[in-house]
Enzyme design. Structure first.
Site, PDB file in Angstrom:
ATOM      1  N   SER A 116       6.132  -1.665  -2.109  1.00 47.04           N
ATOM      2  CA  SER A 116       6.171  -2.568  -3.277  1.00 47.04           C
ATOM      3  C   SER A 116       5.167  -2.127  -4.337  1.00 47.04           C
ATOM      4  O   SER A 116       4.152  -2.798  -4.542  1.00 47.04           O
ATOM      5  CB  SER A 116       5.929  -4.017  -2.859  1.00 47.04           C
ATOM      6  OG  SER A 116       4.818  -4.156  -2.003  1.00 47.04           O
ATOM      7  N   GLY A 119       0.837  -1.198   0.000  1.00 44.76           N
ATOM      8  CA  GLY A 119       0.000   0.000   0.000  1.00 44.76           C
ATOM      9  C   GLY A 119       0.867   1.240   0.000  1.00 44.76           C
ATOM     10  O   GLY A 119       2.092   1.175   0.130  1.00 44.76           O
ATOM     11  N   LEU A 120       0.237   2.377  -0.132  1.00 45.68           N
ATOM     12  CA  LEU A 120       0.949   3.650  -0.158  1.00 45.68           C
ATOM     13  C   LEU A 120       1.624   3.943   1.176  1.00 45.68           C
ATOM     14  O   LEU A 120       1.247   3.394   2.220  1.00 45.68           O
ATOM     15  CB  LEU A 120      -0.030   4.781  -0.488  1.00 45.68           C
ATOM     16  CG  LEU A 120      -0.609   4.812  -1.904  1.00 45.68           C
ATOM     17  CD1 LEU A 120      -1.768   5.813  -1.971  1.00 45.68           C
ATOM     18  CD2 LEU A 120       0.463   5.163  -2.927  1.00 45.68           C
ATOM     19  N   SER A 121       2.615   4.804   1.120  1.00 48.78           N
ATOM     20  CA  SER A 121       3.225   5.286   2.357  1.00 48.78           C
ATOM     21  C   SER A 121       2.153   5.979   3.196  1.00 48.78           C
ATOM     22  O   SER A 121       1.376   6.794   2.683  1.00 48.78           O
ATOM     23  CB  SER A 121       4.350   6.269   2.025  1.00 48.78           C
ATOM     24  OG  SER A 121       4.920   6.801   3.204  1.00 48.78           O
ATOM     25  N   GLY A 122       2.070   5.634   4.469  1.00 46.27           N
ATOM     26  CA  GLY A 122       1.063   6.221   5.342  1.00 46.27           C
ATOM     27  C   GLY A 122      -0.248   5.474   5.366  1.00 46.27           C
ATOM     28  O   GLY A 122      -1.207   5.894   6.036  1.00 46.27           O
ATOM     29  N   SER A 123      -0.337   4.354   4.660  1.00 43.71           N
ATOM     30  CA  SER A 123      -1.598   3.596   4.625  1.00 43.71           C
ATOM     31  C   SER A 123      -1.787   2.732   5.875  1.00 43.71           C
ATOM     32  O   SER A 123      -2.871   2.186   6.084  1.00 43.71           O
ATOM     33  CB  SER A 123      -1.661   2.718   3.371  1.00 43.71           C
ATOM     34  OG  SER A 123      -0.592   1.776   3.362  1.00 43.71           O
ATOM     35  N   GLY A 124      -0.733   2.586   6.672  1.00 42.28           N
ATOM     36  CA  GLY A 124      -0.853   1.814   7.919  1.00 42.28           C
ATOM     37  C   GLY A 124      -0.275   0.418   7.841  1.00 42.28           C
ATOM     38  O   GLY A 124      -0.567  -0.430   8.696  1.00 42.28           O
ATOM     39  N   LYS A 125       0.572   0.159   6.859  1.00 39.20           N
ATOM     40  CA  LYS A 125       1.124  -1.189   6.661  1.00 39.20           C
ATOM     41  C   LYS A 125       1.898  -1.671   7.888  1.00 39.20           C
ATOM     42  O   LYS A 125       1.658  -2.778   8.395  1.00 39.20           O
ATOM     43  CB  LYS A 125       2.068  -1.207   5.442  1.00 39.20           C
ATOM     44  CG  LYS A 125       1.414  -0.833   4.136  1.00 39.20           C
ATOM     45  CD  LYS A 125       2.385  -0.894   2.980  1.00 39.20           C
ATOM     46  CE  LYS A 125       3.565   0.049   3.147  1.00 39.20           C
ATOM     47  NZ  LYS A 125       3.169   1.467   3.218  1.00 39.20           N
ATOM     48  N   SER A 126       2.831  -0.866   8.352  1.00 40.08           N
ATOM     49  CA  SER A 126       3.683  -1.278   9.480  1.00 40.08           C
ATOM     50  C   SER A 126       2.872  -1.438  10.758  1.00 40.08           C
ATOM     51  O   SER A 126       3.106  -2.355  11.556  1.00 40.08           O
ATOM     52  CB  SER A 126       4.809  -0.256   9.695  1.00 40.08           C
ATOM     53  OG  SER A 126       5.663  -0.209   8.570  1.00 40.08           O
TER      54      SER A 126
END
Length: 309
Positions: A213, A139-146
């Site tokens: 990615s 997902g985009l940066s800031g989407s909450g992946k981490s």
């Protein structure tokens, strides 16, 4: 004690062990020569404990002779000496050993052979009581992946399951610190993480890879490198304006100011997955908690049988 001399095996024994009538308290050494070893019988030696002699049966020492590779029509053909520790049975010069499989070339690596171990993935999964897999969160940066990755790891840990997170930024602190954010380096970054994730999955671990990615090609390459069903793609479907409003690292602001070039979502594209196993969306404009989103993934894993051997 014992030692090998020439074709025979010499064992030194106390004189009392030869049944001597001499009752002297002093101990003398005698010598007993055994015939040359027969490797087919797998008899390698004796273990002397006190006055008892016990036979130890061990696997034969296998010959390790140098292999030679010939290149014919740009392909590697193999000429090998049998007796190497591998998978195909062979008997050479009296040794019951195994022969080398075909030597292969993979990328820039030549003269390599895959060595198979008797402890396999299924054994490790049985030990851990779970199925090794890769959960790929994109997902985009800031989407909450981490954040979701950590909540997912915490939730699975609470259920007694072993996980490991490969976070995009964390991996760049070590393994991938030599890579930039140029297109070719970003592709290599994903390839390396995919290979490491595959190793974790093969170890029976539930590996959670969390990174932007942005390109389908790289993500799909990671998928096809794994056995069917071992790659679970999770798409954080969060709109750009929401991610930019969060901007937890301040990167969108820098990208808008032209201080970061090739930033995904601003001046570089993001290709959303077309057939993700799981899509995590915002609920009617509201953001679900990370634990709620993690529970969606955990429910999928339970349903598909990943949380048992």
């Amino acid at each position: 004690m014992m030692t090998a001399i020439g074709n025979g095996l010499w064992i030194y024994r106390a004189q009392s062990e030869f049944g001597s009538a001499n009752n002297s308290s002093s101990t003398k050494l005698g010598v007993l020569k055994l015939p040359a070893l027969n490797c087919k019988s797998k008899l390698l030696g004796y273990n002397i404990t006190g006055t008892e002699m016990k036979t130890i049966f061990l696997a034969p020492v296998r010959a390790t002779e140098t292999s030679r590779t010939a290149h014919i029509d740009a392909k590697a053909g193999s000429f090998h000496q049998p007796g190497y520790n591998s998978n195909d049975e062979a008997t050479v010069n009296g040794f019951s050993g195994k022969s080398i499989p075909l030597i292969s070339t993979n990328g820039n690596s030549t003269n390599i052979v895959w060595h198979k171990c008797s402890v396999e993935k299924s054994d490790r999964q049985e030990l851990l009581q779970q199925r090794g897999c890769v959960i790929w969160i994109t997902g985009l940066s800031g989407s909450g992946k981490s954040t979701v990755a950590c909540a997912l790891s915490r939730g699975l840990h609470a259920r007694g399951r072993l996980t490991y997170i490969l976070d995009g930024d964390n991996v760049r602190h070590g393994l991938n610190r030599d890579l930039s954010f140029a297109a070719e380096d970003r592709a290599e970054n994903i390839r390396r993480i995919g290979e490491v994730a595959k190793l974790f999955a093969d170890a029976g671990v539930i590996c959670i890879a969390s990174l932007i990615s942005p390109y389908r090609k790289e993500r799909d390459a990671c998928r096809v490198s794994l056995p069917e069903g071992d790659f679970i793609e999770v798409f954080m479907d969060v709109p750009l304006h929401v991610c930019e409003s969060r901007d937890p690292k301040g990167l969108y602001k820098l990208a808008r100011a032209g201080k970061i070039k090739g930033f995904t979502g601003i001046d570089d594209p993001y290709e959303p997955p077309l057939n993700s196993e799981i899509v995590l969306r915002q609920n009617q404009g509201l953001c679900d908690s990370p634990d709620d989103l993690a529970d969606v993934v955990i429910s999928y894993l339970e349903k598909k049988g990943y949380l048992k051997a």
